[in-house]
Design an enzyme around this catalytic site. Sequence first.
Site, PDB file in Angstrom:
ATOM      1  N   GLU A 293       0.852  -1.183   0.000  1.00 15.72           N
ATOM      2  CA  GLU A 293       0.000   0.000   0.000  1.00 15.72           C
ATOM      3  C   GLU A 293       0.893   1.239   0.000  1.00 15.72           C
ATOM      4  OE1 GLU A 293      -3.854   1.727  -0.145  1.00 15.72           O
ATOM      5  OE2 GLU A 293      -3.117  -0.309  -0.486  1.00 15.72           O
TER       6      GLU A 293
ATOM      7  N   GLU B 156      -0.403   9.642  -5.959  1.00 14.43           N
ATOM      8  CA  GLU B 156       0.706   8.685  -5.946  1.00 14.43           C
ATOM      9  C   GLU B 156       0.951   8.117  -7.343  1.00 14.43           C
ATOM     10  OE1 GLU B 156      -1.287   6.455  -3.032  1.00 14.43           O
ATOM     11  OE2 GLU B 156      -1.141   8.153  -1.667  1.00 14.43           O
TER      12      GLU B 156
ATOM     13  N   ASP C 282      -7.260   2.980   2.665  1.00 20.88           N
ATOM     14  CA  ASP C 282      -6.920   1.709   3.308  1.00 20.88           C
ATOM     15  C   ASP C 282      -8.114   0.758   3.308  1.00 20.88           C
ATOM     16  OD1 ASP C 282      -4.251   2.601   4.122  1.00 20.88           O
ATOM     17  OD2 ASP C 282      -5.330   3.942   5.464  1.00 20.88           O
TER      18      ASP C 282
END
Length: 495
Positions: free
Chosen positions: A292, A323, A477
């Site tokens: 992750e 990201e 998450d």
Amino acid sequence: MWRKASVAALLALAVGYLYYGCPELPEQLLHYIGPTGDQSSQQSQQHLEQVISDAWDSLIKLPTRQWSRVAVGVNACVDVVVSGVGLLQALAVDPGSGLDHEVLHSKEDLKEAFIHFMERGAAAERFFSDKEAFRRIARAAAEYPGAKLYVGGNAALMSQKLATYPDLMVLLCGPVGPKLHEMLDEQIVVPPGSLQETDEYHLILEYKAGEQWGLTRAPQANRFIFSHDVANGEMSTLETFVASLEEFQPDLVVLSGLHMMEGQGRELWEERLKEAVAAISDIRHDIPIHLELASMTDKDYMNSIMQEQVMPIVSSIGLNEQELLFLSQAGGGPHAQLPAWNGVPDVGQVSDILLWILERHGRADPSSEADLTRVHFHTLAYHVLATVDGHWANQAAAVMAGARVASSQACGSAVVDAAKVELKAPRSFRGSHSEPLAALSLDPAAPVTAWRRGNVTFHMTPVLVCKEPLRTVGLGDAISAEGLVYSELKSRLPY
């Protein structure tokens, strides 16, 4: 008028699909779409979102072979969630112009970085270098009216989500202090070597859509995270984590926290990253590893993770739009010239970068020895799962499950409430920005669109965006964890 007619036409197509193309969907979906198509735009839109939500519930199924034991590490902390504007006002700083800082050294740096990301509605995370100044700010945050304490850290948050499945045993390794240990789900196993006497605290400065401070106005709800966290920053429990796997015998490993090392300085992260790779390489090859990712700013560090170090030895990665673009910028990938996304990221551009990752750093290149075969991308409006053919199953359900939990968790409910969410995903799009692929469209009755490029399959689903989110921290998450629960590994690569 054109928009109203377009929505009506789309809904009419959905009715036809419900009657003829998708008989397994429940008949009660039909009452959400009026036969005459003369509802108001607002009613039609809400009906459309209800159709998507009910289609998710009907189509999302767990895989044939499910994980039984998942080990997660290695960042964990206690999150202090507070109003960003309120805290900064309490710290007696004045609004001004925004400026990004790779590392925060003062209240002024904090204010500038917060404004920089608030005016973009973007999430970010930074390291605060001054220990004493951070402690003073943390104390003010904990005492601020309405401040709340939550389980924090990617690993701990993913563990909490995985632990909601009663048949799944979860191991969490990270710097777990007494307060965090007390807050964790009782189903989560914490190895003794992971326990420490004090907790690590992260400050989460949230802002709402439309919230204004000075001349800055947030286009959407999001949060800015910062901490002075040495234990997580050094990934101090990584070796403990790997050592615990032999006894725990997981069938899936989830790894997070690499981004925390970036703020420790180049000399430390260069050496520690080598040690981390050595430790990860000790994990049995038949156990898949999901990595992750989180917010990073150092291109050299990102390149080390991509090219030389971590990415080739993991099976799956999860990341968001910031990201993804930074990864391409650091490695000279597609659309690296973009300074930032302009609004909702273009699906075709996202697809180009995902394909590049799997071809350059993964198994999409037949001559590659890399393990990487899966990338789970999530942004506010939609999610995309890209997988190399032959390695993963049930990915349509996995991407829909991730989107569904994003919608429900943001609104603080167990299920999606169509009255509280809105569709922001594009209704039509292209599967590539660089190749002349046919246009694709969203079908609300079967809300996952699939296409192939070479030996990579893409699954895209919209997100029903919460209009008034209660909490944005941890959504990524939860999305990745839920996607993994619904994913099935078809095969492992040979030694």
